[in-house]
Motif scaffolding. Structure first.
Motif: not given
Length: 606
Positions: A365-369, A397-402, A404-414
Motif C-alpha cells: 500500500t502506498l504511504a500517500e494513499l 504520486v497523487c494519480r497513482t494513489a488515486l 490504487q484507491a479505486s482498486q480498493q473500492g474507496l474512490v471512483i473516477y467520474d
C-alpha cells in the motif's frame, strides 16, 4: 502443481432495510442500508420524465444478464409454493419470506449487490454492475435537477431497488409533481402497500457475491483512469446503429463485433459486422494524431441505452483498445449516464488477462494513499489538480494513489465530470488479498512467470490474416515434469485454439477454464510484446485499410527476413509486389518506412 479450477469464492453481504423502496402518491422513496452511515436527500424533481427514464435505464442495466441459462422448472415450482404460503402476510413480510427462500433454495440467484448511491455536494451518483460482469453504469443527477427540501446528509450507502419499484416508476408523468427522497426511513409519507415494520422486524437480503464479480467492478472502475482514444457521436448516430441491430438479427457463426474507424480530422465511423454496414458519425471530427481501427464486443448491450437516448444531448466515447472496456458517456440536461462495457465475457479469459495487465498490480500500500483519501473524504468531490494542491504531493504520486484507491473500492473516477469522488464500496474495508487474482490458476500462472527458466523461449509462428501461434515448454519443479502449451491468437487477441499436455486440458479441455500453464504462456507473450523492439524484428505482417464511401482498399505489408512483400487489393483486384534486399536491416527500414507512409495517407491498421 494442481491446476484444476476450484469453485468460485464468494463474499457474504447482509443488506438490511426498514421497508422496501416504493413509489406512492407521486413520491419516490429509496430506502437505504440500515448498517451504513446515514445518508439523506429530499427534493422535488424538475424534469420527471428524464428522471424516470434515467432510473429505468439503470434498472435495465443492473438486471441484464446475456449469459445462456437453460430452463429449469424445479426452482419455479418451489417458488410458487413459497408464494402461496406467504400470500396473506403483507408486502413487507412477503419480501422477507422471499429472500429467506432464495437463501435456502437458490443462493446464486442474487449475485450482485444492490445499487450504490452517493449524496455529494454537487448531486447524486448511482452505480450498478450487471450480473454477467459485462456492464457498469453510473447515473449522475445534478443538484439543478431538483428543488432541494430539508437537510442534506452526504455519504454513500446501498439502496433497495426491486422490480416492484421499477414498475412503480413507470407511473411518473410530466403533468404531475414528483418528489424524491433517500434515507433509512420514509420522508413525509408512509407507503400504503408496505407499512413500516417495528424496529425489531426488518428486511434482510443475505447475498453471496462472487469475488470475481467484485473484482470485475473494481477493475472496470479503475480502468476509467487509463489513457484512451476519445471521439464524439450525436444521439442520432447511436440511434441509427441500434435501429440496424434491432432490425437485423445476429447470424450464428458470423462475426458480431463493432468496428470503429478513427481517422484524424474525419468523423468517426461505426461498422457493424458481418455485413460491414457503415454508420457515418455526424459529430465533430476525430482529433487524434494517428488513424486507428478498434474492434469491440458486446454491441447488443448498447441497446440498454435506448430509453435514455431521447434525453441525451452529447455522446462521448472512450475506448482503450481491441476488445477492452469502452465507456459511453451520455450527457443531458441536469443528468449524465456513463455505461462501461467490459468488451469480454467470463469465458474470454485471454482478453480478461490482457485487460488486467493494463492496471497496476500492487501487493503493498502506498504511504500517500491515506493522505489522498483523507483529503478527498473531507470534500467528497475534487479534481486531480485540487487534490495536488491540498495534499502537496506531485501529480504522479497523487494519480497513482488515486488509482490504487479505486482498486480498493474507496474512490471512483467520474468520467462525465472529470472529478474524483469519495465512495467506499462497503462499510468495512475490503480484504484486497482476495481480489488480486481471479482464481487460483491465475495466481499459479504469475508465479510461473516470475520464476527463472520456468518458461522456455517463446516460439512464434505468424499466420497471415489469421493471427499468431505461440508455444513454449513450461517446467514445473513441483510436478517434476515439463508441459507443452500452445495458443493461437486472432488479430484481435482472442483465443481461437489452445492446447496443453497437462492432465486438466487433456481430459477436460477448456470446459473448466484455462490451466495455469496456458495463462502463464499468455502473460509471458503479453510481457514480451510490451518490451518488443522494432529495431530487432525480422518477421511480421500488417494489414492496412482505407475506406472511400463504400469502396475499401486494403494493403498487406509483410517483412520476411530480407524480403518485403506488398499486396494491394481494390475492387477485388489484387496487385502483389515483392522486393529483395541485401540485408535484414535494409528490409526492416523499408518495411517501417512503408508503414509510416500508409499511416500518413489515411490507412488504418486492422
Amino acid at each position: 502443481m494442481n491446476t484444476e479450477n476450484q469453485a468460485r469464492a464468494t463474499a457474504s453481504f447482509t443488506l438490511r432495510y426498514q421497508q422496501p423502496s416504493d413509489f406512492h402518491a407521486d413520491a419516490v422513496q429509496l430506502l437505504t442500508h440500515l448498517e451504513r452511515d446515514e445518508v439523506q436527500f429530499a427534493g422535488k424533481v424538475k424534469q420527471p420524465l428524464a428522471f424516470r427514464e434515467g432510473l429505468a435505464t439503470l434498472f435495465a442495466i443492473v438486471s441484464s444478464d446475456y449469459r445462456y441459462i437453460p430452463k429449469d422448472r424445479t426452482a419455479y415450482l418451489a417458488f410458487m409454493q413459497m408464494r402461496r404460503s406467504a400470500r396473506h402476510q403483507g408486502l413487507a413480510k412477503a419480501y422477507r419470506a422471499y429472500f429467506d427462500w432464495l437463501l435456502r433454495n437458490d443462493p446464486q440467484a442474487w449475485l450482485m449487490l444492490d445499487p450504490i448511491i452517493s449524496v455529494h455536494p454537487d448531486g447524486l451518483f448511482l452505480e450498478v454492475f450487471s450480473k454477467d460482469e459485462a456492464c457498469y453504469a453510473a447515473l449522475a443527477l445534478d443538484q439543478d435537477l431538483f428543488e432541494t427540501q430539508g437537510k442534506l446528509q452526504f455519504g454513500t450507502t446501498h439502496i433497495d431497488f426491486s422490480p416492484e419499484l421499477a414498475q412503480g416508476l413507470e407511473q411518473i408523468r410530466s403533468f404531475r409533481s414528483t418528489h424524491f427522497a433517500v434515507g433509512k426511513t420514509a420522508v413525509n409519507f408512509q407507503t400504503e402497500t408496505a407499512p413500516a415494520l417495528p424496529d425489531t422486524e426488518i428486511i434482510e437480503k443475505r447475498i453471496q457475491v462472487p469475488q470475481t464479480w467484485i473484482r470485475g467492478l473494481l477493475q472496470v472502475q479503475s480502468a476509467a483512469q487509463l489513457p484512451a482514444d476519445i471521439f464524439h457521436l450525436k444521439p442520432i448516430d447511436l440511434y441509427n446503429a441500434l435501429r440496424y441491430l434491432r432490425l437485423h438479427a445476429d447470424v450464428k457463426g458470423k462475426k458480431r463485433g463493432l468496428r470503429i474507424e478513427l481517422v484524424p480530422n474525419q468523423p468517426p465511423r461505426l461498422i457493424l459486422e458481418p455485413t460491414d454496414q457503415v454508420i457515418e458519425g455526424s459529430a465533430e471530427p476525430y482529433q487524434g494524431q494517428q488513424a486507428k481501427l478498434i474492434r469491440l464486443w458486446g454491441r447488443r448491450r448498447l441497446s440498454l441505452l435506448k430509453r435514455f437516448l431521447p434525453f441525451a444531448e452529447t455522446i462521448e466515447v472512450q475506448v482503450l483498445g481491441h476488445g477492452l472496456p469502452s465507456f459511453w458517456i451520455l450527457g443531458g440536461s441536469g443528468m449524465s449516464l456513463t455505461l462501461a462495457i467490459t468488451g469480454f465475457t467470463s469465458s474470454n479469459w485471454s482478453q480478461a488477462l490482457n485487460f488486467d495487465l493494463l492496471l497496476p498490480r500492487r501487493s503493498e500500500t502506498l504511504a500517500e494513499l491515506t493522505t489522498v483519501v483523507a483529503a478527498l473524504q473531507k470534500v467528497y468531490v475534487a479534481t486531480l489538480e485540487e487534490l495536488v494542491v491540498t495534499t502537496q504531493l506531485s501529480e504522479l504520486v497523487c494519480r497513482t494513489a488515486l488509482q490504487q484507491a479505486s482498486q480498493q473500492g474507496l474512490v471512483i473516477y467520474d468520467l462525465a465530470h472529470d472529478v474524483y469522488r469519495y465512495r467506499p464500496l462497503t462499510q468495512e474495508p475490503l480484504d484486497m488479498s482476495h481480489f488480486q487474482f481471479r482464481h487460483p490458476a491465475e495466481k499459479l500462472a504469475y508465479d510461473l512467470v516470475a520464476r527463472q527458466q520456468a518458461i522456455s523461449q517463446l516460439q512464434l509462428n505468424l499466420l497471415p490474416l489469421e493471427g499468431i501461434e505461440i508455444s513454449a515448454t513450461i517446467t514445473v519443479k513441483e510436478d517434476k515434469r515439463d508441459y507443452l502449451a500452445k495458443l493461437k491468437l486472432t488479430e484481435e487477441g482472442q483465443i481461437s485454439k489452445a492446447s496443453c499436455s497437462c492432465h486438466q486440458i487433456m481430459t477436460q479441455g477448456l470446459s473448466h477454464g484455462a490451466c495455469s500453464h496456458l495463462l502463464a504462456l499468455r502473460i509471458a507473450y503479453a510481457a514480451q510484446q510490451a518490451k518488443r523492439d522494432l529495431s530487432m524484428i525480422t518477421q511480421e505482417t500488417r494489414l492496412f485499410t482505407r475506406r472511400h464511401q463504400q469502396q475499401r482498399e486494403q494493403i498487406q505489408v509483410t517483412l520476411n527476413h530480407q524480403r518485403l512483400l506488398i499486396s494491394r487489393e481494390l475492387n477485388q483486384h489484387i496487385k502483389p509486389q515483392q522486393f529483395a534486399f541485401n540485408s535484414v536491416q535494409e528490409a526492416r527500414q523499408a518495411y517501417l518506412g512503408k508503414i509510416a507512409q500508409l499511416e500518413l495517407s489515411g490507412f488504418i491498421e486492422g
